[in-house]
Enzyme design. Structure first.
Site, PDB file in Angstrom:
ATOM      1  N   GLU A   1       1.740  -1.721 -12.405  1.00  0.00           N
ATOM      2  CA  GLU A   1       1.215  -2.153 -11.108  1.00  0.00           C
ATOM      3  C   GLU A   1       2.246  -1.949  -9.998  1.00  0.00           C
ATOM      4  O   GLU A   1       1.889  -1.593  -8.880  1.00  0.00           O
ATOM      5  CB  GLU A   1       0.829  -3.646 -11.159  1.00  0.00           C
ATOM      6  CG  GLU A   1      -0.337  -3.948 -12.070  1.00  0.00           C
ATOM      7  CD  GLU A   1      -1.640  -3.348 -11.572  1.00  0.00           C
ATOM      8  OE1 GLU A   1      -1.729  -2.099 -11.586  1.00  0.00           O
ATOM      9  OE2 GLU A   1      -2.542  -4.088 -11.196  1.00  0.00           O
TER      10      GLU A   1
ATOM     11  N   THR B   1      -4.592   0.889  -3.243  1.00  0.00           N
ATOM     12  CA  THR B   1      -4.077  -0.488  -3.202  1.00  0.00           C
ATOM     13  C   THR B   1      -2.813  -0.594  -2.337  1.00  0.00           C
ATOM     14  O   THR B   1      -2.675  -1.546  -1.561  1.00  0.00           O
ATOM     15  CB  THR B   1      -3.792  -1.006  -4.629  1.00  0.00           C
ATOM     16  OG1 THR B   1      -5.015  -0.956  -5.353  1.00  0.00           O
ATOM     17  CG2 THR B   1      -3.293  -2.441  -4.626  1.00  0.00           C
TER      18      THR B   1
HETATM   19  N1  HSE Z   1      -3.765  -8.906  -5.430  1.00  0.00           N
HETATM   20  C1  HSE Z   1      -3.829  -7.483  -5.366  1.00  0.00           C
HETATM   21  C2  HSE Z   1      -4.136  -7.086  -3.939  1.00  0.00           C
HETATM   22  C3  HSE Z   1      -4.901  -6.981  -6.283  1.00  0.00           C
HETATM   23  O1  HSE Z   1      -5.040  -7.662  -3.351  1.00  0.00           O
HETATM   24  O2  HSE Z   1      -3.476  -6.196  -3.398  1.00  0.00           O
HETATM   25  C4  HSE Z   1      -5.096  -5.500  -6.290  1.00  0.00           C
HETATM   26  O3  HSE Z   1      -6.124  -5.184  -7.213  1.00  0.00           O
END
Ligand code: HSE
Length: 308
Positions: A129, A182
């Site tokens: 991530e 993201t």
């Molecule tokens: N918490 C993260 C965001 C999740 O909102 O950027 C991404 O899937």
């Protein structure tokens, strides 16, 4: 055992009021990985889904990055081949990169005789991530590995808790066919928030946890509001406000962005309301010429699992 097939579920992160701290697992869709261990050294990744563009270099694929960290921690050399049968579209907002990393570390742990706890696997998966979004967050990888509804109280050190889920809680998820990156969606967020917004968000986050434990659907509904990420990110999703309104009209407890989007989720009391919400959300996208996929699911209690 030197080859294993693993399923890891898609996840809804943030859950409106819990940016980076709440996430839950869905029954479907999920990623399937065939992982094989043999003599030698190095990680090889292959894509088994025609037409899907994926980074196959292990240094830029979340599954490869997470497994490399794990092998490094074991101080072991092994040849690991990972066949990706991805059912979650990358950039969909339902934890695509997280599910691949979760399935990969879960499978490799099995092939090595389970040297690591599930929490340690979450830490390895989180490296994927970091590479995918630029920041450590475990609100997708933790529920994908552990299952259920998860609170990530902190990432450094990692501190994760399973939250009770009321029996009749269901989820509608609709994925419009637009891609959201993201890292870019995180860059859209303000670095500082007003104290009054923080207080609202704290109240809702605490209210959601209390509502989940007491199966108080009214409290859950009152708490499913996001004054931090949703206002900044809503523009990433075409017709966001109309789709949210459609879910609420169909009887949803609340509706917001799934993770960083573009998928939207609605939590509902009862499967039939979740189906109505899913249909209403999907129809709203369709009427506005936005192709979409709709899912209805209970919360997946089990998380990643072996398929063979
Ligand atoms: N918490 C993260 C965001 C999740 O909102 O950027 C991404 O899937």
């Amino acid at each position: 055992m030197d080859s294993i097939k693993i399923f890891a579920p898609a996840t809804v992160a943030n859950v409106a009021c819990g940016f980076d701290i709440f996430g839950f697992a869905l029954e479907e869709p999920g990623d399937v990985l065939r992982i094989t261990r043999s003599e030698g050294d190095g990680i090889v990744i292959s894509n088994r889904v025609e037409g899907l563009q994926l980074p196959l270099d292990p240094e830029s694929n979340t599954a490869g990055i997470a497994v490399a960290k794990m092998l490094q921690s074991m101080n072991t050399k092994a040849a690991i081949s990972i066949d990706l049968i991805k059912k979650i579209n990358p950039g969909s907002g339902i934890g695509s990169s997280a599910a691949s990393a979760a399935a990969a570390v879960f499978g490799v742990n099995e092939l090595f005789g389970r040297p690591y706890t599930t929490i340690q696997l979450v830490e390895f998966a989180m490296y994927g991530e970091i590479a995918a979004s630029g920041s450590p967050h475990a609100d997708n990888v933790a529920p994908s590995l552990i299952g259920g509804f998860v609170l990530v109280r902190g990432c450094d050190p990692l501190d994760v808790y399973s939250i009770s889920v009321p029996d009749n809680l269901y989820c509608a998820v609709v994925h419009p066919q637009v891609t959201v990156n993201t890292a870019e969606a995180r860059a859209m967020l303000k670095k500082e928030i007003l104290l009054r917004d923080a207080v609202t968000q704290w109240g809702n986050a605490a209210g959601l946890v209390a509502g989940m434990y007491s199966a108080n659907y009214e409290l859950i509904a009152n708490s499913l509001h996001d004054v931090v990420a949703e206002p900044a990110r809503a523009t990433l999703i075409p017709e966001f406000h109309k789709v949210k309104e459609a879910a609420m009209q169909a009887g949803a407890l609340g509706c917001s962005i799934s993770g960083s989007g573009p998928s939207m989720f609605a939590l509902c009391k009862g499967m039939s309301t979740a189906r109505k919400a899913s249909e209403a959300m999907s129809n709203t996208f369709t009427k506005n010429n936005i192709a979409n996929h709709a899912y209805t699911s209970s919360v997946n209690a089990g998380g990643a699992r072996i398929l063979n």
